[in-house]
Design a protein around this motif. Structure first.
Motif, PDB file in Angstrom:
ATOM      1  N   ALA A   1      17.672   7.164   9.013  1.00 20.85           N
ATOM      2  CA  ALA A   1      16.327   7.757   9.111  1.00 20.85           C
ATOM      3  C   ALA A   1      15.730   7.521  10.499  1.00 20.85           C
ATOM      4  CB  ALA A   1      15.416   7.171   8.043  1.00 20.85           C
ATOM      5  N   TRP A   2      15.894   6.314  11.010  1.00 23.15           N
ATOM      6  CA  TRP A   2      15.302   6.015  12.327  1.00 23.15           C
ATOM      7  C   TRP A   2      16.051   6.720  13.452  1.00 23.15           C
ATOM      8  CZ3 TRP A   2      10.535   4.577  12.567  1.00 23.15           C
ATOM      9  CH2 TRP A   2       9.969   3.916  11.469  1.00 23.15           C
ATOM     10  N   ARG A   3      17.363   6.896  13.272  1.00 21.53           N
ATOM     11  CA  ARG A   3      18.148   7.640  14.268  1.00 21.53           C
ATOM     12  C   ARG A   3      17.635   9.084  14.348  1.00 21.53           C
ATOM     13  NH1 ARG A   3      22.882   5.673  12.499  1.00 21.53           N
ATOM     14  NH2 ARG A   3      23.272   7.390  11.072  1.00 21.53           N
ATOM     15  N   VAL A   4      17.428   9.670  13.176  1.00 24.73           N
ATOM     16  CA  VAL A   4      16.946  11.063  13.149  1.00 24.73           C
ATOM     17  C   VAL A   4      15.540  11.127  13.754  1.00 24.73           C
ATOM     18  CG1 VAL A   4      16.224  12.944  11.614  1.00 24.73           C
ATOM     19  CG2 VAL A   4      18.420  11.787  11.235  1.00 24.73           C
ATOM     20  N   ARG A   5      14.701  10.172  13.404  1.00 21.97           N
ATOM     21  CA  ARG A   5      13.344  10.177  13.979  1.00 21.97           C
ATOM     22  C   ARG A   5      13.421  10.125  15.507  1.00 21.97           C
ATOM     23  NH1 ARG A   5      11.870   6.436   9.444  1.00 21.97           N
ATOM     24  NH2 ARG A   5      10.754   7.732   7.956  1.00 21.97           N
ATOM     25  N   ARG A   6      14.291   9.256  16.012  1.00 23.63           N
ATOM     26  CA  ARG A   6      14.446   9.147  17.482  1.00 23.63           C
ATOM     27  C   ARG A   6      14.871  10.497  18.055  1.00 23.63           C
ATOM     28  NH1 ARG A   6      13.206   4.749  20.240  1.00 23.63           N
ATOM     29  NH2 ARG A   6      14.738   3.278  19.465  1.00 23.63           N
ATOM     30  N   GLN A   7      15.801  11.165  17.361  1.00 24.50           N
ATOM     31  CA  GLN A   7      16.331  12.452  17.884  1.00 24.50           C
ATOM     32  C   GLN A   7      15.261  13.541  17.949  1.00 24.50           C
ATOM     33  OE1 GLN A   7      19.898  11.967  15.213  1.00 24.50           O
ATOM     34  NE2 GLN A   7      20.809  13.373  16.674  1.00 24.50           N
ATOM     35  N   VAL A   8      14.213  13.421  17.107  1.00 27.87           N
ATOM     36  CA  VAL A   8      13.165  14.444  17.172  1.00 27.87           C
ATOM     37  C   VAL A   8      11.952  13.959  17.977  1.00 27.87           C
ATOM     38  CG1 VAL A   8      13.919  15.588  15.051  1.00 27.87           C
ATOM     39  CG2 VAL A   8      12.109  13.871  14.928  1.00 27.87           C
ATOM     40  N   GLY A   9      12.154  12.889  18.724  1.00 30.89           N
ATOM     41  CA  GLY A   9      11.139  12.497  19.709  1.00 30.89           C
ATOM     42  C   GLY A   9      10.106  11.495  19.230  1.00 30.89           C
ATOM     43  N   ILE A  10      10.372  10.837  18.105  1.00 33.11           N
ATOM     44  CA  ILE A  10       9.392   9.852  17.613  1.00 33.11           C
ATOM     45  C   ILE A  10       9.666   8.494  18.259  1.00 33.11           C
ATOM     46  CG2 ILE A  10       8.644   8.613  15.530  1.00 33.11           C
ATOM     47  CD1 ILE A  10       9.399  11.413  14.118  1.00 33.11           C
ATOM     48  N   GLU A  11       8.601   7.849  18.695  1.00 30.82           N
ATOM     49  CA  GLU A  11       8.745   6.545  19.344  1.00 30.82           C
ATOM     50  C   GLU A  11       8.048   5.486  18.502  1.00 30.82           C
ATOM     51  OE1 GLU A  11       7.088   7.066  23.197  1.00 30.82           O
ATOM     52  OE2 GLU A  11       8.752   8.335  23.871  1.00 30.82           O
ATOM     53  N   TRP A  12       8.524   4.242  18.615  1.00 31.36           N
ATOM     54  CA  TRP A  12       7.900   3.162  17.849  1.00 31.36           C
ATOM     55  C   TRP A  12       8.041   1.845  18.577  1.00 31.36           C
ATOM     56  CZ3 TRP A  12      12.388   5.709  16.249  1.00 31.36           C
ATOM     57  CH2 TRP A  12      13.565   4.951  16.231  1.00 31.36           C
ATOM     58  N   ILE A  13       7.285   0.878  18.091  1.00 30.02           N
ATOM     59  CA  ILE A  13       7.332  -0.474  18.650  1.00 30.02           C
ATOM     60  C   ILE A  13       7.808  -1.410  17.537  1.00 30.02           C
ATOM     61  CG2 ILE A  13       5.902  -2.350  19.557  1.00 30.02           C
ATOM     62  CD1 ILE A  13       3.960  -0.119  20.547  1.00 30.02           C
ATOM     63  N   GLU A  14       8.800  -2.250  17.849  1.00 29.45           N
ATOM     64  CA  GLU A  14       9.318  -3.170  16.831  1.00 29.45           C
ATOM     65  C   GLU A  14       8.622  -4.526  16.977  1.00 29.45           C
ATOM     66  OE1 GLU A  14      13.604  -3.035  17.079  1.00 29.45           O
ATOM     67  OE2 GLU A  14      13.577  -0.834  16.963  1.00 29.45           O
ATOM     68  N   LEU A  15       8.224  -5.114  15.861  1.00 27.94           N
ATOM     69  CA  LEU A  15       7.486  -6.372  15.882  1.00 27.94           C
ATOM     70  C   LEU A  15       8.263  -7.450  15.131  1.00 27.94           C
ATOM     71  CD1 LEU A  15       4.009  -4.920  14.787  1.00 27.94           C
ATOM     72  CD2 LEU A  15       4.787  -5.291  17.117  1.00 27.94           C
ATOM     73  N   GLY A  16       8.426  -8.601  15.776  1.00 34.86           N
ATOM     74  CA  GLY A  16       9.098  -9.730  15.137  1.00 34.86           C
ATOM     75  C   GLY A  16       8.115 -10.530  14.285  1.00 34.86           C
ATOM     76  N   PRO A  17       8.598 -11.635  13.672  1.00 30.28           N
ATOM     77  CA  PRO A  17       7.766 -12.400  12.729  1.00 30.28           C
ATOM     78  C   PRO A  17       6.433 -12.878  13.329  1.00 30.28           C
ATOM     79  CG  PRO A  17      10.031 -13.196  12.708  1.00 30.28           C
ATOM     80  CD  PRO A  17       9.955 -12.156  13.778  1.00 30.28           C
ATOM     81  N   ASP A  18       6.467 -13.381  14.583  1.00 31.56           N
ATOM     82  CA  ASP A  18       5.213 -13.917  15.153  1.00 31.56           C
ATOM     83  C   ASP A  18       4.205 -12.799  15.396  1.00 31.56           C
ATOM     84  OD1 ASP A  18       6.319 -16.360  15.091  1.00 31.56           O
ATOM     85  OD2 ASP A  18       6.913 -16.389  17.216  1.00 31.56           O
TER      86      ASP A  18
END
Ligand SMILES: Cc1cc2nc3c(=O)[nH]c(=O)nc-3n(C[C@H](O)[C@H](O)[C@H](O)COP(=O)(O)OP(=O)(O)OC[C@H]3O[C@@H](n4cnc5c(N)ncnc54)[C@H](O)[C@@H]3O)c2cc1C
Length: 419
Positions: free
Chosen positions: A156-173
């Protein structure tokens, strides 16, 4: 002045009425209930304005879970046994639509332009109706226990990336800083900053319809029953309160649109994916950003009416009684996600709701002319993304009404794809 009858006052009808007014039409809205009222999916949804919701509900390998859908009436996706024979043809199309990753990608590519920029479009529409405070543009977040859970959804995230969606990943802290009230078991987050949400979709739709009326639209409390079409041209919309003469009509009756479309010559496989919400009134706690926990597959969002948890898919048709145990599952998930919620919530502080997503098997709406007349347009079938997609859909409909060029490709949405 050319007269358009807009059938249904959910988000799609409300936005369509305003766009038709802007395009210079005389507008009548037909709606038997209250605009944005509890009968509409637009009332009780998850409130997400999520331009990243491009993955169709059917994904590769889903077929393996069909026995579970039938056996577990309380699972996140359930099919009522009694309804199975009726829904089987739709289900086959639904499973096939997302059979492979390239198919999922094609759907994502088709729907992304319908969703992109949606929070800004909503903000403009809300401002026109004087309720721009109802639209927030501070992102949306998916939360997981750890990175491994996130990676389990790699397709799902690969496909989202392919259609131009960007995101920020957040760790536990970072998660703890960002969402201090959220249960500690969620240690990984994915923040999509382009997302937004609506603080009260029911009130928003009601305000849009009130604005349309203030700008000259007529609101007729009636149910559309069919059409008088002569020589391929629309003459009138038939209602339970008599005929309404019309040059154009737009069917925006959500999950209730199938019979009307068929009256206009288009037999399209519209089903309902029923969904629920549980809402805690006067909640002392909740998320700062609307979020969707991986394990519950449900959205948790602050609304002006309370802390709302929405989700679940139940395939049981339009007429079966709600199974409120499903809403109870949402409430319990809310309690598990926010430990500071009182365990002994009295019943009067919790509201349950059930509504009908209008769902096409391929995860794409029907937007385009009916087979029997170019004067009747179909604008329904937005499934899980009808709120976010409402304003852009309305702009496409306005272009179709005036014969102008649509601002995004509309071929994937043509009702004729099912002919
Ligand atoms: C639990 C749940 C969570 C959801 N979460 C989200 C989300 O977070 N984000 C998102 O984008 N989408 C979400 N959705 C989907 C979204 O709510 C729907 O896709 C959207 O509201 C559909 O809007 P609509 O205007 O097509 O239909 P509706 O809102 O259902 O409106 C249709 C209207 O037509 C009227 N009508 C029916 N028959 C007739 C007739 N014969 N004549 C005249 N009027 C008629 C009805 O009374 C109703 O008011 C969710 C849905 C559910 C159920």
């Amino acid at each position: 002045m050319s007269h358009v009858v807009v059938i249904g006052a959910g988000i799609v009808g409300a936005a369509t009425a305003l766009e038709a007014l802007s395009a210079g039409f005389r507008v009548t809205i037909l709606e038997p209930g209250d605009p944005g009222g509890e009968q509409a999916a637009s009332y009780g949804n998850g409130c997400w304005l999520s331009p990243m919701s491009v993955i169709p509900p059917s994904v590769p390998g889903l077929w393996k879970k069909v026995p579970r859908f039938l056996m577990d009436p309380l699972g996140p996706l359930a099919i009522r046994w009694s309804y199975f024979p009726k829904v089987a043809p739709w289900l086959v199309k639904y499973l096939l639509a997302g059979w492979t990753e390239p198919k999922v990608l094609r759907i994502a590519q088709a729907i992304r332009p319908l969703l992109a920029g949606a929070p800004a479009l909503h903000k403009d529409l809300a401002a026109r109706a004087g309720v721009d405070r109802l639209i927030e543009r501070n992102g949306l977040m998916y939360v997981y226990e750890d990175r491994a859970q996130f990676e389990a959804e790699a397709m799902a995230w690969r496909v989202r990336r392919q259609v131009g969606i960007e995101w920020i990943e957040l760790g536990p802290d970072e998660m703890r800083q960002k969402e201090p009230e959220l249960d500690r078991r969620y240690g990984f987050g994915v923040l999509v900053e382009e997302g937004g949400h609506c603080r009260d979709p029911g009130a928003y739709v009601a305000a849009l319809v009130a604005q349309a009326v203030a700008e000259g639209a007529a609101l007729k409390r009636a149910k559309a029953m069919g059409f008088r079409i002569e020589g391929g041209r629309l003459r009138a919309v038939l209602t339970d309160g008599g005929e309404v003469a019309a040059d154009k009509a737009v069917i925006c009756a959500g999950a209730y649109s199938r019979k009307l479309a068929s009256q206009a010559g288009s037999d399209v496989p519209l089903e309902t994916e029923r969904g629920y919400h549980a809402m805690v009134l006067d909640s002392p706690t909740g998320p700062r950003t609307p979020l969707m926990p991986y394990d519950g597959k449900m959205s948790i969002t602050w609304t002006d009416r309370g802390l709302r948890c929405a989700g679940q898919v139940e395939i049981a048709g339009l007429d079966a009684a709600p199974n409120w145990k499903r809403a109870g599952i949402l409430r319990d998930h809310l309690l598990r996600s926010f430990p500071n919620l009182p365990r002994d919530l009295p019943a009067e502080r919790v509201r349950f709701w059930m509504g009908h997503r209008p769902s096409m098997p391929d995860g794409l709406p029907c937007i385009g002319p009916a087979a029997a007349s170019p004067d009747v347009l179909l604008a329904f079938g937005h499934g899980h993304v009808g709120l976010v997609a409402g304003p852009r859909t309305a702009r496409l409909v306005a272009a179709m009404l005036t014969g102008g060029a649509p601002e995004i490709p509309v071929d994937p949405f043509t009702p004729a794809r099912f002919a």
